[in-house]
Structures are given as structure tokens and as C-alpha cells.
Design a protein around this motif. Sequence first.
Motif, PDB file in Angstrom:
ATOM      1  N   PRO A   1      80.998  64.536  67.815  1.00  0.00           N
ATOM      2  CA  PRO A   1      81.582  65.216  66.650  1.00  0.00           C
ATOM      3  C   PRO A   1      82.366  64.234  65.782  1.00  0.00           C
ATOM      4  CG  PRO A   1      81.990  66.464  68.658  1.00  0.00           C
ATOM      5  CD  PRO A   1      81.442  65.141  69.092  1.00  0.00           C
ATOM      6  N   VAL A   2      82.199  64.368  64.459  1.00  0.00           N
ATOM      7  CA  VAL A   2      82.926  63.519  63.509  1.00  0.00           C
ATOM      8  C   VAL A   2      83.644  64.419  62.505  1.00  0.00           C
ATOM      9  CG1 VAL A   2      81.400  61.520  63.718  1.00  0.00           C
ATOM     10  CG2 VAL A   2      80.849  63.311  62.072  1.00  0.00           C
ATOM     11  N   TRP A   3      84.690  63.880  61.884  1.00  0.00           N
ATOM     12  CA  TRP A   3      85.476  64.626  60.914  1.00  0.00           C
ATOM     13  C   TRP A   3      84.988  64.319  59.503  1.00  0.00           C
ATOM     14  CZ3 TRP A   3      88.371  68.435  62.672  1.00  0.00           C
ATOM     15  CH2 TRP A   3      88.872  68.370  63.977  1.00  0.00           C
ATOM     16  N   ARG A   4      84.844  65.382  58.709  1.00  0.00           N
ATOM     17  CA  ARG A   4      84.412  65.257  57.324  1.00  0.00           C
ATOM     18  C   ARG A   4      85.467  65.878  56.401  1.00  0.00           C
ATOM     19  NH1 ARG A   4      80.141  61.772  57.961  1.00  0.00           N
ATOM     20  NH2 ARG A   4      78.585  62.613  59.399  1.00  0.00           N
ATOM     21  N   THR A   5      85.561  65.293  55.185  1.00  0.00           N
ATOM     22  CA  THR A   5      86.505  65.841  54.202  1.00  0.00           C
ATOM     23  C   THR A   5      85.776  66.535  53.050  1.00  0.00           C
ATOM     24  OG1 THR A   5      86.539  63.708  53.046  1.00  0.00           O
ATOM     25  CG2 THR A   5      88.258  64.103  54.706  1.00  0.00           C
ATOM     26  N   GLY A   6      84.436  66.563  53.104  1.00  0.00           N
ATOM     27  CA  GLY A   6      83.659  67.178  52.030  1.00  0.00           C
ATOM     28  C   GLY A   6      83.728  68.690  52.068  1.00  0.00           C
ATOM     29  N   ARG A   7      83.375  69.294  50.932  1.00  0.00           N
ATOM     30  CA  ARG A   7      83.354  70.754  50.837  1.00  0.00           C
ATOM     31  C   ARG A   7      82.114  71.322  51.522  1.00  0.00           C
ATOM     32  NH1 ARG A   7      83.166  72.677  45.271  1.00  0.00           N
ATOM     33  NH2 ARG A   7      82.349  70.656  44.646  1.00  0.00           N
ATOM     34  N   MET A   8      82.148  72.615  51.788  1.00  0.00           N
ATOM     35  CA  MET A   8      81.052  73.275  52.478  1.00  0.00           C
ATOM     36  C   MET A   8      79.752  73.166  51.684  1.00  0.00           C
ATOM     37  SD  MET A   8      80.854  77.193  53.882  1.00  0.00           S
ATOM     38  CE  MET A   8      80.792  77.897  52.227  1.00  0.00           C
ATOM     39  N   GLU A   9      79.829  73.234  50.359  1.00  0.00           N
ATOM     40  CA  GLU A   9      78.635  73.112  49.525  1.00  0.00           C
ATOM     41  C   GLU A   9      77.922  71.777  49.758  1.00  0.00           C
ATOM     42  OE1 GLU A   9      78.953  75.194  45.328  1.00  0.00           O
ATOM     43  OE2 GLU A   9      80.779  74.063  45.770  1.00  0.00           O
TER      44      GLU A   9
ATOM     45  N   LEU B   1      88.036  86.634  55.357  1.00  0.00           N
ATOM     46  CA  LEU B   1      87.970  85.787  54.162  1.00  0.00           C
ATOM     47  C   LEU B   1      88.631  86.468  52.968  1.00  0.00           C
ATOM     48  CD1 LEU B   1      84.335  84.342  54.388  1.00  0.00           C
ATOM     49  CD2 LEU B   1      86.465  83.191  54.941  1.00  0.00           C
ATOM     50  N   ASN B   2      88.377  87.754  52.784  1.00  0.00           N
ATOM     51  CA  ASN B   2      88.990  88.486  51.664  1.00  0.00           C
ATOM     52  C   ASN B   2      90.510  88.487  51.763  1.00  0.00           C
ATOM     53  OD1 ASN B   2      86.619  89.178  50.284  1.00  0.00           O
ATOM     54  ND2 ASN B   2      86.271  90.967  51.594  1.00  0.00           N
ATOM     55  N   ARG B   3      90.999  88.662  52.981  1.00  0.00           N
ATOM     56  CA  ARG B   3      92.452  88.710  53.179  1.00  0.00           C
ATOM     57  C   ARG B   3      93.084  87.323  52.996  1.00  0.00           C
ATOM     58  NH1 ARG B   3      92.153  91.306  57.386  1.00  0.00           N
ATOM     59  NH2 ARG B   3      92.249  89.632  58.938  1.00  0.00           N
ATOM     60  N   PHE B   4      92.397  86.280  53.489  1.00  0.00           N
ATOM     61  CA  PHE B   4      92.960  84.932  53.419  1.00  0.00           C
ATOM     62  C   PHE B   4      93.000  84.420  51.972  1.00  0.00           C
ATOM     63  CE2 PHE B   4      92.793  80.307  53.622  1.00  0.00           C
ATOM     64  CZ  PHE B   4      93.753  80.019  54.589  1.00  0.00           C
ATOM     65  N   PHE B   5      91.974  84.764  51.178  1.00  0.00           N
ATOM     66  CA  PHE B   5      91.895  84.259  49.804  1.00  0.00           C
ATOM     67  C   PHE B   5      92.334  85.315  48.786  1.00  0.00           C
ATOM     68  CE2 PHE B   5      88.712  81.695  52.091  1.00  0.00           C
ATOM     69  CZ  PHE B   5      89.202  80.427  51.815  1.00  0.00           C
TER      70      PHE B   5
ATOM     71  N   ASN C   1      93.008  86.086  43.406  1.00  0.00           N
ATOM     72  CA  ASN C   1      92.872  87.178  42.435  1.00  0.00           C
ATOM     73  C   ASN C   1      91.462  87.228  41.842  1.00  0.00           C
ATOM     74  OD1 ASN C   1      95.612  87.955  42.728  1.00  0.00           O
ATOM     75  ND2 ASN C   1      96.234  86.359  41.277  1.00  0.00           N
ATOM     76  N   MET C   2      90.474  87.143  42.726  1.00  0.00           N
ATOM     77  CA  MET C   2      89.078  87.204  42.309  1.00  0.00           C
ATOM     78  C   MET C   2      88.355  88.235  43.160  1.00  0.00           C
ATOM     79  SD  MET C   2      88.175  83.162  41.744  1.00  0.00           S
ATOM     80  CE  MET C   2      89.085  82.158  40.578  1.00  0.00           C
ATOM     81  N   GLU C   3      88.661  89.495  42.925  1.00  0.00           N
ATOM     82  CA  GLU C   3      88.121  90.579  43.753  1.00  0.00           C
ATOM     83  C   GLU C   3      86.614  90.751  43.579  1.00  0.00           C
ATOM     84  OE1 GLU C   3      90.334  94.044  42.841  1.00  0.00           O
ATOM     85  OE2 GLU C   3      92.246  93.262  43.616  1.00  0.00           O
ATOM     86  N   LYS C   4      86.097  90.386  42.410  1.00  0.00           N
ATOM     87  CA  LYS C   4      84.668  90.583  42.143  1.00  0.00           C
ATOM     88  C   LYS C   4      83.792  89.593  42.904  1.00  0.00           C
ATOM     89  CE  LYS C   4      85.366  92.549  37.544  1.00  0.00           C
ATOM     90  NZ  LYS C   4      85.048  92.431  36.093  1.00  0.00           N
ATOM     91  N   LEU C   5      84.360  88.494  43.365  1.00  0.00           N
ATOM     92  CA  LEU C   5      83.567  87.491  44.082  1.00  0.00           C
ATOM     93  C   LEU C   5      83.304  87.927  45.512  1.00  0.00           C
ATOM     94  CD1 LEU C   5      85.223  84.144  42.927  1.00  0.00           C
ATOM     95  CD2 LEU C   5      83.101  85.166  42.098  1.00  0.00           C
ATOM     96  N   SER C   6      82.192  87.447  46.070  1.00  0.00           N
ATOM     97  CA  SER C   6      81.876  87.713  47.471  1.00  0.00           C
ATOM     98  C   SER C   6      82.799  86.880  48.364  1.00  0.00           C
ATOM     99  CB  SER C   6      80.415  87.363  47.753  1.00  0.00           C
ATOM    100  OG  SER C   6      80.220  85.965  47.634  1.00  0.00           O
TER     101      SER C   6
ATOM    102  N   VAL D   1      82.109  84.681  50.653  1.00  0.00           N
ATOM    103  CA  VAL D   1      81.651  83.279  50.729  1.00  0.00           C
ATOM    104  C   VAL D   1      82.008  82.537  49.441  1.00  0.00           C
ATOM    105  CG1 VAL D   1      79.646  81.774  50.949  1.00  0.00           C
ATOM    106  CG2 VAL D   1      79.815  83.840  52.353  1.00  0.00           C
ATOM    107  N   ASP D   2      81.833  83.190  48.276  1.00  0.00           N
ATOM    108  CA  ASP D   2      82.186  82.554  47.001  1.00  0.00           C
ATOM    109  C   ASP D   2      83.686  82.292  46.911  1.00  0.00           C
ATOM    110  OD1 ASP D   2      79.590  82.447  46.122  1.00  0.00           O
ATOM    111  OD2 ASP D   2      79.676  84.370  45.073  1.00  0.00           O
ATOM    112  N   LYS D   3      84.473  83.157  47.500  1.00  0.00           N
ATOM    113  CA  LYS D   3      85.919  82.928  47.529  1.00  0.00           C
ATOM    114  C   LYS D   3      86.264  81.685  48.351  1.00  0.00           C
ATOM    115  CE  LYS D   3      87.359  87.734  46.872  1.00  0.00           C
ATOM    116  NZ  LYS D   3      88.040  88.920  47.474  1.00  0.00           N
ATOM    117  N   LEU D   4      85.542  81.505  49.450  1.00  0.00           N
ATOM    118  CA  LEU D   4      85.738  80.306  50.262  1.00  0.00           C
ATOM    119  C   LEU D   4      85.385  79.055  49.459  1.00  0.00           C
ATOM    120  CD1 LEU D   4      86.127  78.681  52.879  1.00  0.00           C
ATOM    121  CD2 LEU D   4      83.809  79.353  53.538  1.00  0.00           C
ATOM    122  N   ILE D   5      84.269  79.107  48.741  1.00  0.00           N
ATOM    123  CA  ILE D   5      83.845  77.967  47.917  1.00  0.00           C
ATOM    124  C   ILE D   5      84.877  77.677  46.836  1.00  0.00           C
ATOM    125  CG2 ILE D   5      82.101  77.204  46.254  1.00  0.00           C
ATOM    126  CD1 ILE D   5      80.036  78.797  47.928  1.00  0.00           C
ATOM    127  N   LYS D   6      85.382  78.735  46.176  1.00  0.00           N
ATOM    128  CA  LYS D   6      86.403  78.554  45.131  1.00  0.00           C
ATOM    129  C   LYS D   6      87.706  78.014  45.709  1.00  0.00           C
ATOM    130  CE  LYS D   6      84.328  80.107  41.380  1.00  0.00           C
ATOM    131  NZ  LYS D   6      84.167  79.276  40.150  1.00  0.00           N
TER     132      LYS D   6
END
Length: 450
Positions: A83-91, A115-119, A123-128, A130-135
Amino acid sequence: MDKRSLKRYPIKMASKSTVSQACRIENTDFYLHAHTALISHQRILIISLYDKNKLRNKEKDPLFRIFMTKEEYITQDFCEEKPVWRTGRMEHLTESTWYKKIEISCCDDRSAAVLNRFFSYLNMEKLSPVDKLIKGQKRIMEKRLEKKHQRENSKIDQKKREVKKLPKNFMDWIDETAMAHSRYIYYQYSRKKYMDGYCTHCHSDVKVSGVKHRKIGVCPNCGKKVLFLAAGKATRILDHGEAVYFQKTKKGFVVRFFSIYKYYGKHYKTPEIRTLELKRIFYEDTKCLKYEWRNFKQTGEIRWCDGWDGYTFYDAACYTANLEKALTGTPYQYCAIKQFADRYEGASVNVPYYLKRYSSKPFIEYMVKAGLYHMVEELTQPWYFFGEYNQDGKNLLEVLGVTREQFRFIQQNDMYSFEFRTYKKMLSQKNVRYRKTSAVSVNSMSVISV
């Protein structure tokens, strides 16, 4: 986040329902499981990402494991042997691009709720979920970059404070010397013997005779070389030039590079001159620090950036009034660049390569002082090869490999390097013929003696 504590946290294996989804659903590439945990007294969101193809082969271990707070994130990558550590985004880790959309779905409703509760702060209720995680990751990355850019800019701005103001006569020098190639006499065409004209260099009205449009001549008032232009034909002219200014600093000196534009329109007696400083090179002993005026990190902010070398100033006129003072006490004190820059009015100098060549080829100084300007012009170009010079020579005669008499001939003609090579070939062939003739003479004498 403490990587040791994160590494010890138990790995979440995929559930049977997730494996079942992967076998039944085609449109999803990755499945996501999310939950929160208290690690080292810190509430952390833990995201396990499973690859669909692995799940279909009954491999339940995650491909990536993301640990995230509202201020930072880090990813544990299980793709390698260890296992190695990465700093890149999920995308980026899943190689999702605008032309190759990767579909990621939550394993269950509980993961989506986490995910909804954490993000919720986004203030982006319309996003899914997963999209909230990306944002959320994108926002953290932008803050990281902002802090990084601030650190870089503060260092650049600190270096920028070492640069002083330009001398008061700098713009006059730009007009008179750096733009020496931009001198015209505008004349009003008529059938008279003498026509009314105006010299853009000496700013005086003159009378000209027997001139033609776009022909080179001499101003009858100041005696400078000019280009004659018929006022009715030349309505718009834009000339470009380059200028270099040396300035003393605490640790050495800085070379400042300017791009110049001179525009002649209908009002040719008052041309418009614009200068833009595009490059700075700080010389500090053996260090060479480069800065350029450009788009900073593709952010849209035009400012001084370090580490670039995109602008080339191969034909720049050099301001020489303070040149000796700026170079005093530096390794370039005796480089003779002032004499080279003053060889004619507005002479072009490739300053970066001149200084670079002088560091390894100090015989350039002697060439300049001997008036071998054409050779130095070629030596200070990036494409030039030094094959015909003896770089270990103790003086100029040894460097060129010629006698004193031959050197005077080279000096009088200010030879180019190809002319010098041809001349040396002629000398070598002459010597060969001389040796053959001498050998024949010796043989003849021996025959006679017998």
C-alpha cells in the motif's frame, strides 16, 4: 492526520450485497462505502472504493481507501504490491476525465446518508452524494493550492524588492539607441526638385531630393541612416525591438529584459512607444535565478513567475552607461560585454548566452578586445559549436592556432568562423605543398651530390 493511526485502522471488505450489485449492474465502474470513525481523537470520513471487475471475481478488498476531514484528505492505494499513500483526488485516481466519465455509486443508502451529512456545509442539496464528495475534495485542493501559491508568491515578491527604479534617461535611450533601426524620413511627394520631409530621429523638418519610397538614405540634418517613406503610402508602421538593462544587487546583479513596440500612425511626428518588461535573471555567484512576466500557474493572474525560460532575447540592445559598475566585484567583471555592446549604435547582444559562454570560454574577452566581433556574435548563439578553437590556449594566438602575422590578417578582416576555417584550410594546404616541394628539392640535391 497521522498516517500510522490510519494505516492500523481495519480495512472494510465489500459486503455480499455489493458483490451482488456488481454482478447485476453494468453502468457502474466503482462502488463506494462510507462511514465515519474517531481516529487519534479526530472525526474522519473513511471511504472504501471497490472495483466492479474485482468484485465480479469475488475479490472483496478495496482498491482505494480515502481518509478525509473538512480541511484535508489522503488516499491509501492498494493497487501496488505494498500500500502507498496518494494525495490526488478521487477523480484522478479513478482516471475520470471529461471524455471518459467514470460512474461511481454508493453501496447502500447508509453510505449516501453519511456523505450527505458530512458535506452538509457545502449547501449543495441538489448534488448527489458522490458529487458532493468530488466537490469537497476539489475545495480542499483549491485551498491547498492557494496556500502553496501564497508561499511561492511571497518568495518572488521578496526577490522583486531587490529591483530598483530605472534611470530617468532610460526611455530616451530606448528611443535613440535601442530603436536605432526605427528611423525614417517621411516626405510629401511632389514633382518639385526638393520635397518637404520630417526626420523621426532628429525631429526636424528637412528638404529631400531624388528619394524613393522605402529606399535607404541619410538624413541631411543629423547624418543618420534612415528609411525614406512617402507620407501617403506609409500610414501604419509597427517596429519591434528588445532592450537589456543591468542593475546591481546585494548578491550580484540582475539583468532586466524589455520588449519594445514603436508605432507610427497618421501622426508620425509623435510615434507611440511602449515597453514591457518580460524577464529578469538574477546572477548570484554561480546561481542563475530566472523570473518571467506571465500567467501564474494557469490561474489567470498575470505576474512574475519563477523557474520559466520561455522568452528569448537573442537580439537585444544593451544599456551600457552603468554596465561596468553593475558587474564590478562579480565573476563577469572582465567579460568585455560593454565593449561588445558598443561596437555600433543599437548593437544586438544575446546577453544570457554571452555570460554563459564567458563562464566556460573566457577567451571571449580577448576576442572582443581584439575586435573579432563576428566570431563573438557566433560564439554567443545557442546553436554554435566551438570545434575550431583551442580552448586550453593561454593567449589568443594559441586559441586560434595562428601566427602573429596571420592573426593581424584575421583581425583586419574581422572574419566569421566559416571564413576563419577556410583560411586555416588554405594555410594547411599551403604548408603541405611547401613540405612536398622541400622534399623534392632535398632529393634533387642528393642526386646531384652522387
